[in-house]
Design an enzyme around this catalytic site. Structure first.
Site, PDB file in Angstrom:
ATOM      1  CD  GLU A   1      -0.076   7.152   5.500  1.00  0.00           C
ATOM      2  OE1 GLU A   1       1.024   7.216   6.063  1.00  0.00           O
ATOM      3  OE2 GLU A   1      -0.639   6.062   5.250  1.00  0.00           O
TER       4      GLU A   1
ATOM      5  CG  HIS B   1      -5.079   5.112   4.077  1.00  0.00           C
ATOM      6  ND1 HIS B   1      -4.533   4.564   2.941  1.00  0.00           N
ATOM      7  CD2 HIS B   1      -4.038   5.657   4.763  1.00  0.00           C
ATOM      8  CE1 HIS B   1      -3.212   4.786   2.940  1.00  0.00           C
ATOM      9  NE2 HIS B   1      -2.900   5.440   4.030  1.00  0.00           N
TER      10      HIS B   1
ATOM     11  CB  CYS C   1      -3.043  -0.192  -2.533  1.00  0.00           C
ATOM     12  SG  CYS C   1      -3.140   1.346  -3.445  1.00  0.00           S
TER      13      CYS C   1
ATOM     14  CG  ASP D   1      -1.842   1.196   1.278  1.00  0.00           C
ATOM     15  OD1 ASP D   1      -2.447   1.518   0.230  1.00  0.00           O
ATOM     16  OD2 ASP D   1      -1.970   1.853   2.331  1.00  0.00           O
ATOM     17  CB  SER D   2       0.265   4.807  -0.578  1.00  0.00           C
ATOM     18  OG  SER D   2      -0.921   4.925   0.189  1.00  0.00           O
TER      19      SER D   2
ATOM     20  CB  CYS E   1      -9.383   4.311   0.155  1.00  0.00           C
ATOM     21  SG  CYS E   1      -7.732   4.781   0.761  1.00  0.00           S
TER      22      CYS E   1
HETATM   23  N1  DGL Z   1      -4.814   2.953   0.625  1.00  0.00           N
HETATM   24  C1  DGL Z   1      -4.759   3.090  -0.793  1.00  0.00           C
HETATM   25  C2  DGL Z   1      -6.054   2.746  -1.456  1.00  0.00           C
HETATM   26  O1  DGL Z   1      -6.658   1.785  -1.021  1.00  0.00           O
HETATM   27  C3  DGL Z   1      -3.995   4.294  -1.322  1.00  0.00           C
HETATM   28  C4  DGL Z   1      -4.413   5.634  -0.805  1.00  0.00           C
HETATM   29  C5  DGL Z   1      -3.520   6.745  -1.310  1.00  0.00           C
HETATM   30  O2  DGL Z   1      -2.301   6.646  -1.172  1.00  0.00           O
HETATM   31  O3  DGL Z   1      -4.058   7.717  -1.856  1.00  0.00           O
HETATM   32  O4  DGL Z   1      -6.492   3.328  -2.395  1.00  0.00           O
END
Ligand code: DGL
Length: 262
Positions: free
Chosen positions: A147, A181, A72, A9-10, A179
């Site tokens: 974040e 997150h 992600c 993931d990011s 997402c």
């Molecule tokens: N958590 C990721 C997702 O599911 C990436 C979120 C991001 O870095 O913008 O899309």
């Protein structure tokens, strides 16, 4: 080849997927990569996201993972084919799994700007459930705030109110956390939605999907804290900040390695 899952993931978002997998399947050899040097992915162009996915999956391949889990949605939406081409091992994604969880006829999707623009959620849901009304909402403020360690500020709450407004207007019956997150915001989102609106976390479907590889889960597994004994947590920047943000979610401060992908 023995099982070793490679998740990426990011940033901290993919930990919600790791958490679901470890809850269901117990301790597993796992390599987790948080590409914190390049977070957020969701405001990047499709070509940037595709080249990032190629690089990240190439790195996981060097770590000798036996299955790649795209933890992600943004890379899943824009670069699933890239990941599959690069990995040389099975690739598990979130979006198809989430679409298969939909039972309602009016569904909201909260996701990053790139995921929403790709239309991947709309397409997957409509393919599996023709006639479903899909209301997508991009939430560009969420990932940078999460974040930064913010799960409850007035600014975050106001953003959530704004993002949920079109979904409430359309009387959606469920909301996909599109997402990885966003499950970290579940208490906030829950407090802003009517109680009968179902929140769908695609990670649950991903963990179930892995039954085919890992077998059915043992019953009665304690939920918390997670056993991270066989998990390597790696990031491309700020390992201490990542460890701090991950602590409440993992039930203890993890060891985090800084890595370079090239
Ligand atoms: N958590 C990721 C997702 O599911 C990436 C979120 C991001 O870095 O913008 O899309």
């Amino acid at each position: 080849m023995s099982v070793c899952l490679g998740l990426f993931d990011s940033g901290v978002g993919g930990l919600t997927v790791l958490r679901s997998i470890l809850h269901r399947h117990g301790p597993l050899p796992t390599v987790y990569l948080g590409d914190t040097a390049r977070v957020p992915y969701g405001s990047r162009s499709p070509s940037e996201i595709r080249s990032i996915a190629a690089e990240v999956v190439a790195w996981l391949k060097v770590q000798k993972v036996s299955t790649v889990v795209m933890a992600c949605n943004t890379t899943n939406a824009l670069a699933r084919d890239v990941a599959e081409g690069q990995a040389g091992v099975p690739v598990v994604g979130l979006i198809g799994a989430a679409a298969a969880m939909v039972r309602e006829s009016r569904v909201g999707v909260l996701a990053t700007p790139a995921t929403v623009a790709s239309g991947a959620y709309r397409e997957s849901i409509e393919a599996l459930n023709p006639g479903t009304m899909v209301v997508q909402q991009a939430c560009p403020r969420f990932v940078p705030l999460i974040e930064a360690g913010d799960l409850s500020s007035p600014e975050l709450r106001q953003s959530a109110i704004n993002y949920l407004a079109p979904l409430l207007e359309a009387s959606v019956e469920s909301v996909i956390l599109g997402c990885t997150h966003y499950p970290l915001l579940e208490p906030l989102l829950r407090s802003l939605l009517p109680p009968d609106v179902r929140l769908i976390d695609p990670a649950e479907a991903v963990a179930r999907q892995l039954d085919a590889l890992l077998g059915a889960p043992a019953p009665g597994r304690p939920d918390f804290p997670l056993s991270l004994g066989q998990t390597r947590l790696c990031v491309t920047a700020d390992p201490d900040g990542f460890a701090l943000r991950a602590t409440p979610w993992l039930g203890g401060r993890p060891r985090v390695e800084a890595v370079t992908l090239r």
